[in-house]
Structures are given as structure tokens and as C-alpha cells.
Write an enzyme that holds these catalytic residues in place. Structure first.
Site, short mmCIF file in Angstrom:
data_model
loop_
_atom_site.label_atom_id
_atom_site.label_comp_id
_atom_site.label_asym_id
_atom_site.label_seq_id
_atom_site.Cartn_x
_atom_site.Cartn_y
_atom_site.Cartn_z
N LYS A 195 -12.29 -13.54 -14.69
CA LYS A 195 -12.71 -13.95 -16.03
C LYS A 195 -12.19 -15.33 -16.44
O LYS A 195 -12.92 -16.15 -16.99
CB LYS A 195 -12.21 -12.91 -17.04
CG LYS A 195 -12.78 -13.07 -18.41
CD LYS A 195 -14.13 -12.43 -18.44
CE LYS A 195 -14.75 -12.43 -19.79
NZ LYS A 195 -15.98 -11.60 -19.78
N CYS A 204 5.45 -6.14 1.65
CA CYS A 204 5.83 -4.73 1.54
C CYS A 204 5.18 -3.92 2.65
O CYS A 204 5.51 -4.11 3.81
CB CYS A 204 5.49 -4.22 0.13
SG CYS A 204 6.32 -2.68 -0.25
N TYR A 205 4.25 -3.01 2.33
CA TYR A 205 3.59 -2.25 3.41
C TYR A 205 2.97 -3.20 4.44
O TYR A 205 2.99 -2.93 5.64
CB TYR A 205 2.51 -1.33 2.82
CG TYR A 205 1.75 -0.55 3.87
CD1 TYR A 205 2.32 0.55 4.51
CD2 TYR A 205 0.46 -0.94 4.25
CE1 TYR A 205 1.64 1.25 5.50
CE2 TYR A 205 -0.24 -0.24 5.24
CZ TYR A 205 0.36 0.86 5.85
OH TYR A 205 -0.32 1.54 6.83
N HIS A 214 7.76 -8.10 -3.68
CA HIS A 214 6.43 -8.46 -4.19
C HIS A 214 6.48 -9.83 -4.87
O HIS A 214 6.93 -9.94 -6.02
CB HIS A 214 5.94 -7.40 -5.18
CG HIS A 214 5.55 -6.14 -4.50
ND1 HIS A 214 4.28 -5.91 -4.01
CD2 HIS A 214 6.26 -5.03 -4.18
CE1 HIS A 214 4.22 -4.74 -3.43
NE2 HIS A 214 5.42 -4.18 -3.52
N ASP A 245 -19.82 -14.44 -19.81
CA ASP A 245 -20.29 -14.36 -18.42
C ASP A 245 -21.76 -14.73 -18.29
O ASP A 245 -22.14 -15.58 -17.48
CB ASP A 245 -20.07 -12.94 -17.86
CG ASP A 245 -18.64 -12.47 -18.03
OD1 ASP A 245 -17.78 -13.34 -18.25
OD2 ASP A 245 -18.38 -11.27 -17.95
N GLY A 303 0.83 -1.19 0.00
CA GLY A 303 0.00 0.00 0.00
C GLY A 303 0.86 1.24 0.00
O GLY A 303 2.06 1.17 0.27
N GLU A 314 3.95 -11.46 -5.96
CA GLU A 314 2.82 -11.63 -6.88
C GLU A 314 3.12 -11.17 -8.30
O GLU A 314 2.38 -11.50 -9.22
CB GLU A 314 1.58 -10.90 -6.32
CG GLU A 314 1.66 -9.36 -6.29
CD GLU A 314 2.38 -8.79 -5.06
OE1 GLU A 314 3.18 -9.53 -4.45
OE2 GLU A 314 2.18 -7.61 -4.75
#
Ligand code: XMP
Length: 555
Positions: A411, A124-125, A211, A269, A97, A213
């Protein structure tokens, strides 16, 4: 073999007991993420919670966890335990963040995160938050660390780093750093600029400054996999088959002997939502397909054909093109276009559904990113980018209850569920098409004439993309009719015609996107054909903007 009961049997459509006005509060983030808090924890479920501190990567974390076949939900940092207990959380990830923990008012984790004995991973944050809350020290760095770094591990036996190399490339993006870990924590790894780049304690609470991710941390996926499986002990229950079984059971219990109407858009969808509901309640479902006059060339015919062929459900076709175009006349603002379209949709539903008499549920193919992206700025965490008509624009007078079996899916998860349901690949892999259709691809006022020009240009783009085998590799590819006219020359004559923009992007779930490097010869053919085949167009440009800073659609 023991049958595993559906783990997410009550997971679907948390809003479907609510009148739409209440639902809108959820969509606007006023009631948390919409999970019903009164459900008891189900031992057949498991979830990882991501506490969102406003990082642009929070959703990416959720994606990665789900790729490890563990359900993951993003929650706000003020969410009480009672709202999430029923999900049976097995661990918590604190996201990154933009804030600094030592500043007044900086967001922190709710205390249940530490009190419940759950494994925690601060990123991180999120790492700085846990250090700050658990008695360590965080301070501003002399130098901001941004980009690639090499992480060196101090210990070789940490389950979080199990199977990972002793030194590995990682992606950093931070200004603050850890001066002293909290009592009971050990420093697990360091980089050149961060002496304390990873910490952990014996209770499974860990923090990492980098990070995991993002793709720039090549071993990040394995690290997250270690966290959810080795540290948190999650199984792998988040599979399309489990989802389908749970969703069907849930829809049945919600709908009872009621009637459901489902608006088909032609996209994957609503097709998947309709198929799920049809599997659950059969003929209690009627689909409605509204031609809003904003569809692509031959789209209405194709949709009717596809759904008759693949779904075999009762289908009402409503041609309301004139109604929509009248309502859109002189509307220029993109958000206003969405609002008007959303409202007209509901009018058509109300009219068409009237003859059904007892219809009491409206099914929609709303997805998780729709919910997240439609949050309002007051929600502090994710700023509103665009109102998606199927979330933000519903008039609150609508009396039908909503049923949204896909509202927790990304999705690509919807596509996997579609395949699981046996839908044809041509339906499952259809490129997304926005609810407001061509209205947000015609810049400025939407008129019949402009729509015709756009349809003709769009046809060429689609034709060439498919002919060159690119369709499935692109997230979306389409034409935009700009509101610029330019001078050109055709034969010996001066022309003053429209500029058409071609947009083609790659993406995984539209949160970020990159412009596709289309081969020059494909671009050349598209340009040549549009200029020759589409009357009134004398110039073609190619959009080379990624998201961010652009969005995929132009409006
Ligand atoms: P943007 O343009 O925000 O789009 O990058 C992200 C994805 O969402 C689609 N989109 C919409 N879908 N209603 C929808 O149902 C909308 O108002 C809307 N606006 C954008 C867009 O096509 C892309 O796939």
C-alpha cells in the site's frame, strides 16, 4: 547522463494474458506467485527472493528489502529456478517458520538456492534449514529463546555486520538451535543462550538466529541493507519513477490498441491503477464507477467529483444500489457477503461494458497483500483469512482479461507511485475502504435502514478524526454497526437502541495493526455526537483489539 531503462518493464500484471479462470489458480496459489516463467533474465533488473517457510514475518522481510529500494518477491519453498530466473535474483533470504528441520517432511530450500552461487541469508528457521541441508547439525534447545537478547560478534570484518556495533540487541523466537555449523562456515556471533547465533561462509551464505526484520532488532534494517547492497551487490532500482516507467511500457505492450475498462472504487488503489493506465493508453481507457449502495455518505458525489477533477478520463457512473441490496438480502455470513458482492460487481461490469463493445481488458487495483492473503489453506504457507472480493470472488465465466498494474505493490508503495504520478494528496492519502464497503461493517443482514444508521455514525467518526488532525496518522478509522441492542435512557425515557463500535487503527500495510490510542476528548466527542445525532443508537464502544488477534474490519 545515460538513461536507465525501466528495470521492471515486464514486471506488471503477470496475469494479464490469462483468462480469469487461470488467474484464479494463481490467486489461489496453484501456479506459484504468478510470475511468467518464459521471460529471459533482464540485466536491468534485480530482485531478492524470500523463500517463505510460513513465518508470520515473511512479508515484513519483503517490506524491509523494498525499503532498501530493491525489488523483493516472496516465493514458495518448492518454486523451481525457471519460474524466478527472469527476475534476475541477486540473493535469497530463507524466512523463519514454525517447523523443526529434523522432523520428517519439514520444508527445505530448493537446491538451486545453493547451486546458483547466490548469496543466501537464512533467518531463524531459514538458518536451521541451510545448516541442515549443508551438513551441519540442528537440535532442540533445552530452553526456548523468545524475546530480547544481546548479540555479541566474534568477528569485526563481516560485510553483513558492517557498521553495526560489536554488541547489539536482537529479537529471538526459536526452540531449536545450531549444534555445529556446516563445513566451511564460521561462527560470527553468539548470545547468552545461543552459542551459534550467526554463521557465514566465504561464498556469501549466512545464517542468523534472530529476526532482523522486526522493530525489536533496532539494527536489523541496517543488517538487511548490508545484505542486499554489500553482500548481494544490488543497486537501488526499485523506485517509484522506475516503477512508473516500466508499468507504462508494459501496459502499452499488453493492451496494444485494445480497450480497457477500470472499476474505480474511490480508493487510492484504483485511482493509481487508472492513472497509470490512462498515462499509458489514454482514451483507450474508460472508467466505471459502480455505486453498490454500500458506500459512505456523500461518497458517490465525492468520487465523481474527484475523478473528473483529477483524472479527466471518460467515466461511466452506474447506480446499482438496489441490485446489490437485493442480492444481499438475508445474507449473514461475511464470506458469502463478499462472494455475492463480487458476483454482482461483475454482472454490472458486463452490462455496462457491453456498450463499449470491444473492451477486452478489465483493470483492477489488486495489491500484493490481497494476493497473499487470499491464498487458500491448501497452499500450506499462509492460511486464508478473508476473501478479498477483487481476488477470490471473481466468477470464472468472465471474459475480460485482467490487468493489474499494482499486484506486486504494498500500500505505501502505491501511495508513493500515486504521488509520482501527480495525484492529489487527498486521493493518495485517503484511508483504505474495503471493496465490500459497509456490508462488512453492518453485522448480520445488510438492510437500507441499518446502512443509514451506520452512515450517520461513520460520518461523525470521520468528521471528528479529520477535525482533530488525526486522519493521516491513522490507517483506518470508521464505525461498525453491531447486531447488539442495549437499554439506555434519554431524558426520562427508556430506550432500546443499537450499539455502535468505533474502530481506529494504525498500521503500515494492514498485515498487522494496532488500535489507535485516540485522545479521550476525541472519543468523548465522537460518543456524544453519535448518541445525539444518530437516531436509534444509544451506546458507543471503542474497539481496543490489535491485529492479530483481531482483523481490522469486523467481518
Ligand atoms: P482486515 O480486516 O483483513 O483488512 O484486517 C485488511 C485491509 O483490507 C481491507 N479489506 C478489504 N479490502 N476487499 C477489499 O478490497 C475486502 O473484502 C476486504 N476486507 C478487508 C480492510 O479495510 C483493511 O484495510
Amino acid at each position: 547522463m545515460t538513461q536507465i531503462p525501466p528495470p521492471y518493464s515486464r514486471r506488471v500484471a503477470a496475469s494479464d494474458d490469462l483468462e480469469v479462470s487461470a488467474y484464479l489458480e494463481i490467486a489461489q496459489g496453484k501456479c506459484g506467485q504468478g510470475s511468467a516463467p518464459d521471460q529471459p533474465a533482464d540485466p536491468q533488473r534485480e530482485a531478492i527472493l524470500v523463500i517463505d517457510f510460513g513465518s508470520q514475518y515473511s512479508r515484513l522481510i519483503a517490506r524491509r528489502v523494498r525499503e532498501s529500494k530493491v525489488y523483493c518477491e516472496i516465493i514458495e519453498h518448492e518454486t523451481p529456478w525457471e519460474s524466478v530466473e527472469h527476475l534476475n535474483p541477486r540473493g535469497v533470504i530463507l524466512s523463519g517458520g514454525p517447523a523443526s528441520v529434523y522432523e520428517p517432511g519439514a520444508p527445505t530450500a530448493p537446491w538451486w538456492v545453493y547451486d546458483k552461487g547466490l548469496p543466501v541469508l537464512g533467518i531463524c528457521y531459514g538458518m536451521q534449514v541451510l545448516v541442515h541441508q549443508l551438513g551441519g547439525e540442528v537440535a532442540p534447545s533445552a530452553r526456548r529463546e523468545f524475546g530480547h537478547a544481546v548479540l555479541h560478534r566474534n568477528t569485526q570484518d563481516e560485510p553483513l555486520f558492517s557498521g553495526l556495533p560489536a554488541s547489539m540487541p536482537v529479537w529471538m523466537s526459536h526452540g531449536d538451535r545450531i549444534i555445529a555449523p556446516p563445513p566451511g562456515f564460521e561462527t560470527l556471533a553468539y548470545t547468552e543462550n545461543s552459542p551459534v547465533a550467526a554463521i557465514g561462509n566465504r561464498r556469501g551464505i549466512a545464517g542468523i538466529q534472530f529476526h532482523p526484520e522486526v522493530v525489536h532488532t533496532p539494527d536489523g534494517k541496517a543488517l538487511l541493507d548490508n545484505f542486499v547492497h554489500s553482500v548481494c551487490g544490488c543497486q537501488a532500482l526499485w523506485t517509484p519513477a522506475n516503477f512508473v516507467a516500466g508499468a507504462i511500457e508494459d501496459i502499452r505492450s499488453k493492451v496494444g490498441d485494445g480497450k480497457v475498462i477500470c472499476a474505480l472504487s474511490g480508493g487510492v488503489d484504483s485511482a493509481v491503477a487508472a492513472t497509470l493506465i490512462h498515462k499509458a493508453v489514454g482514451e483507450q481507457l474508460t472508467c466505471i464507477f459502480v455505486n453498490n449502495g454500500l458506500l459512505r455518505r456523500e461518497e458517490p458525489e465525492r468520487v465523481l467529483d474527484t475523478f473528473k477533477k483529477h483524472l479527466g478520463v471518460p467515466l461511466v457512473y452506474a447506480d446499482a444500489s438496489d441490485q446489490f441490496l437485493d442480492a444481499l438480502s438475508e445474507v449473514i455470513d461475511p464470506e458469502e457477503k463478499r462472494r455475492v458482492i463480487g458476483e454482482e460487481f461483475i454482472r454490472v461490469f458486463e452490462r455496462e461494458a457491453a456498450w463499449l463493445g470491444t473492451a477486452n481488458f478489465l483493470a483492477q487495483g489488486t495489491l500484493y497483500p490481497d494476493i497473499i492473503e487470499s491464498k487458500t489453506p491448501e497452499n500450506k504457507v499462509a492460511a486464508k483469512i478473508k476473501t478479498h472480493h477483487n481476488v477470490g470472488g471473481l466468477p470464472s465465466r468472465m471474459k475480460l482479461k485482467l490487468i493489474e498494474p499494482l499486484r506486486y505493490l504494498f500500500k505505501d508503495e502505491v501511495r508513493e507511485v500515486g504521488l509520482e504520478l501527480g495525484l492529489a494528496e487527498e486521493v493518495v492519502y485517503r484511508q483504505p475502504f474495503p471493496g465490500p464497503g459497509l456490508a462488512i461493517r453492518v453485522m448480520g443482514e445488510v438492510t437500507k435502514d441499518k446502512l443509514e444508521v451506520l452512515r450517520a455514525a461513520d460520518w461523525v467518526v470521520m468528521d471528528e478524526i479529520k477535525a482533530n488532525g488525526l486522519y493521516r496518522r491513522l490507517w483506518q478509522s470508521f464505525a461498525v454497526l453491531t447486531n447488539t441492542q442495549t437499554v439506555g435512557v434519554t431524558g426520562d425515557y427508556r430506550t432500546y437502541g443499537h450499539v455502535v463500535a468505533v474502530r481506529a487503527v494504525t498500521s503500515t500495510e494492514a498485515m498487522t495493526a494496532d488500535w489507535a490510542r485516540l485522545p479521550y476528548q476525541v472519543l468523548a466527542r465522537i460518543s456524544n455526537r453519535i448518541a445525539n445525532e444518530v437516531p436509534g443508537v444509544n451506546r458507543v464502544v471503542f474497539d481496543i483489539t490489535s491485529k492479530p488477534p483481531g482483523t481490522i474490519e469486523w467481518e
